[in-house]
Design a protein around this motif. Structure first.
Motif, PDB file in Angstrom:
ATOM      1  N   MET A 169      -2.456  -6.817  35.208  1.00 44.01           N
ATOM      2  CA  MET A 169      -1.022  -6.754  35.350  1.00 44.01           C
ATOM      3  C   MET A 169      -0.362  -7.671  34.320  1.00 44.01           C
ATOM      4  O   MET A 169      -0.963  -8.603  33.838  1.00 44.01           O
ATOM      5  CB  MET A 169      -0.611  -7.179  36.748  1.00 44.01           C
ATOM      6  N   THR A 170       0.860  -7.439  34.100  1.00 45.85           N
ATOM      7  CA  THR A 170       1.612  -8.247  33.147  1.00 45.85           C
ATOM      8  C   THR A 170       2.856  -8.821  33.799  1.00 45.85           C
ATOM      9  O   THR A 170       3.254  -8.401  34.886  1.00 45.85           O
ATOM     10  CB  THR A 170       2.048  -7.389  31.947  1.00 45.85           C
ATOM     11  N   ALA A 171       3.460  -9.777  33.116  1.00 51.02           N
ATOM     12  CA  ALA A 171       4.717 -10.340  33.620  1.00 51.02           C
ATOM     13  C   ALA A 171       5.771  -9.247  33.731  1.00 51.02           C
ATOM     14  O   ALA A 171       6.582  -9.256  34.661  1.00 51.02           O
ATOM     15  CB  ALA A 171       5.199 -11.455  32.705  1.00 51.02           C
ATOM     16  N   ARG A 172       5.739  -8.305  32.819  1.00 55.26           N
ATOM     17  CA  ARG A 172       6.735  -7.236  32.886  1.00 55.26           C
ATOM     18  C   ARG A 172       6.561  -6.400  34.148  1.00 55.26           C
ATOM     19  O   ARG A 172       7.511  -6.179  34.896  1.00 55.26           O
ATOM     20  CB  ARG A 172       6.641  -6.353  31.650  1.00 55.26           C
ATOM     21  N   SER A 173       5.357  -5.920  34.409  1.00 59.16           N
ATOM     22  CA  SER A 173       5.162  -5.046  35.567  1.00 59.16           C
ATOM     23  C   SER A 173       5.251  -5.808  36.891  1.00 59.16           C
ATOM     24  O   SER A 173       5.653  -5.249  37.905  1.00 59.16           O
ATOM     25  CB  SER A 173       3.832  -4.303  35.469  1.00 59.16           C
ATOM     26  N   GLU A 174       4.882  -7.090  36.900  1.00 52.98           N
ATOM     27  CA  GLU A 174       4.909  -7.857  38.145  1.00 52.98           C
ATOM     28  C   GLU A 174       6.257  -8.512  38.421  1.00 52.98           C
ATOM     29  O   GLU A 174       6.573  -8.808  39.568  1.00 52.98           O
ATOM     30  CB  GLU A 174       3.829  -8.934  38.121  1.00 52.98           C
ATOM     31  N   VAL A 175       7.045  -8.763  37.378  1.00 53.02           N
ATOM     32  CA  VAL A 175       8.282  -9.534  37.581  1.00 53.02           C
ATOM     33  C   VAL A 175       9.507  -8.828  37.022  1.00 53.02           C
ATOM     34  O   VAL A 175      10.383  -8.407  37.769  1.00 53.02           O
ATOM     35  CB  VAL A 175       8.167 -10.949  36.960  1.00 53.02           C
ATOM     36  N   THR A 176       9.607  -8.733  35.714  1.00 52.07           N
ATOM     37  CA  THR A 176      10.873  -8.306  35.119  1.00 52.07           C
ATOM     38  C   THR A 176      11.239  -6.862  35.417  1.00 52.07           C
ATOM     39  O   THR A 176      12.422  -6.526  35.398  1.00 52.07           O
ATOM     40  CB  THR A 176      10.889  -8.552  33.597  1.00 52.07           C
ATOM     41  N   ASP A 177      10.280  -6.000  35.670  1.00 51.47           N
ATOM     42  CA  ASP A 177      10.612  -4.627  36.060  1.00 51.47           C
ATOM     43  C   ASP A 177      11.091  -4.545  37.503  1.00 51.47           C
ATOM     44  O   ASP A 177      11.608  -3.528  37.926  1.00 51.47           O
ATOM     45  CB  ASP A 177       9.409  -3.698  35.888  1.00 51.47           C
ATOM     46  N   ARG A 178      10.917  -5.616  38.273  1.00 51.59           N
ATOM     47  CA  ARG A 178      11.248  -5.603  39.700  1.00 51.59           C
ATOM     48  C   ARG A 178      12.462  -6.442  40.058  1.00 51.59           C
ATOM     49  O   ARG A 178      12.817  -6.530  41.219  1.00 51.59           O
ATOM     50  CB  ARG A 178      10.054  -6.117  40.503  1.00 51.59           C
ATOM     51  N   MET A 179      13.050  -7.109  39.085  1.00 56.51           N
ATOM     52  CA  MET A 179      14.215  -7.927  39.408  1.00 56.51           C
ATOM     53  C   MET A 179      15.244  -7.846  38.295  1.00 56.51           C
ATOM     54  O   MET A 179      14.929  -7.523  37.166  1.00 56.51           O
ATOM     55  CB  MET A 179      13.815  -9.375  39.699  1.00 56.51           C
ATOM     56  N   LEU A 180      16.463  -8.124  38.658  1.00 53.43           N
ATOM     57  CA  LEU A 180      17.566  -8.106  37.718  1.00 53.43           C
ATOM     58  C   LEU A 180      17.689  -9.492  37.095  1.00 53.43           C
ATOM     59  O   LEU A 180      17.820 -10.490  37.793  1.00 53.43           O
ATOM     60  CB  LEU A 180      18.850  -7.737  38.453  1.00 53.43           C
ATOM     61  N   ILE A 181      17.620  -9.545  35.774  1.00 55.74           N
ATOM     62  CA  ILE A 181      17.694 -10.814  35.048  1.00 55.74           C
ATOM     63  C   ILE A 181      19.114 -11.000  34.533  1.00 55.74           C
ATOM     64  O   ILE A 181      19.675 -10.113  33.906  1.00 55.74           O
ATOM     65  CB  ILE A 181      16.690 -10.830  33.875  1.00 55.74           C
ATOM     66  N   PHE A 182      19.677 -12.176  34.786  1.00 54.69           N
ATOM     67  CA  PHE A 182      21.048 -12.490  34.391  1.00 54.69           C
ATOM     68  C   PHE A 182      21.055 -13.487  33.247  1.00 54.69           C
ATOM     69  O   PHE A 182      21.323 -14.660  33.446  1.00 54.69           O
ATOM     70  CB  PHE A 182      21.832 -13.062  35.571  1.00 54.69           C
ATOM     71  N   GLY A 183      20.725 -13.063  32.068  1.00 49.49           N
ATOM     72  CA  GLY A 183      20.814 -13.914  30.887  1.00 49.49           C
ATOM     73  C   GLY A 183      19.519 -14.602  30.518  1.00 49.49           C
ATOM     74  O   GLY A 183      18.529 -14.594  31.239  1.00 49.49           O
TER      75      GLY A 183
END
Length: 75
Positions: A1-15
């Motif tokens: 897994m990657t940070a993208r698939s585990e985190v950033t694809d699952r949450m909205l990043i504000f800046g």
């Protein structure tokens, strides 16, 4: 897994600041607490011995607002 698939694809990043804090927290979890197959599913920085969960109570600690969870022996 990657940070993208585990985190950033699952949450909205504000800046950028939020992204840096999120990735820093994920990296600490990934590099210190997450079980690794090469280490027989032991975390790299294990400061606690493996617990037989059939005889112990465990407690869950949410990471990244509950997106990831870490578990440890309950006191």
């Amino acid at each position: 897994m990657t940070a993208r698939s585990e985190v950033t694809d699952r949450m909205l990043i504000f800046g950028e600041r939020h992204l840096r804090r999120t990735l820093d927290q994920y990296a600490r979890h990934y590099n210190g607490h997450r079980p690794h197959r090469a280490l027989q599913l032991q975390p790299p920085r294990s400061d606690r011995p493996v617990v037989d969960l059939t005889h112990e109570r465990i407690k869950r600690r949410p990471v990244l607002g509950g997106l990831i969870n870490e578990y440890e022996r309950a006191a």
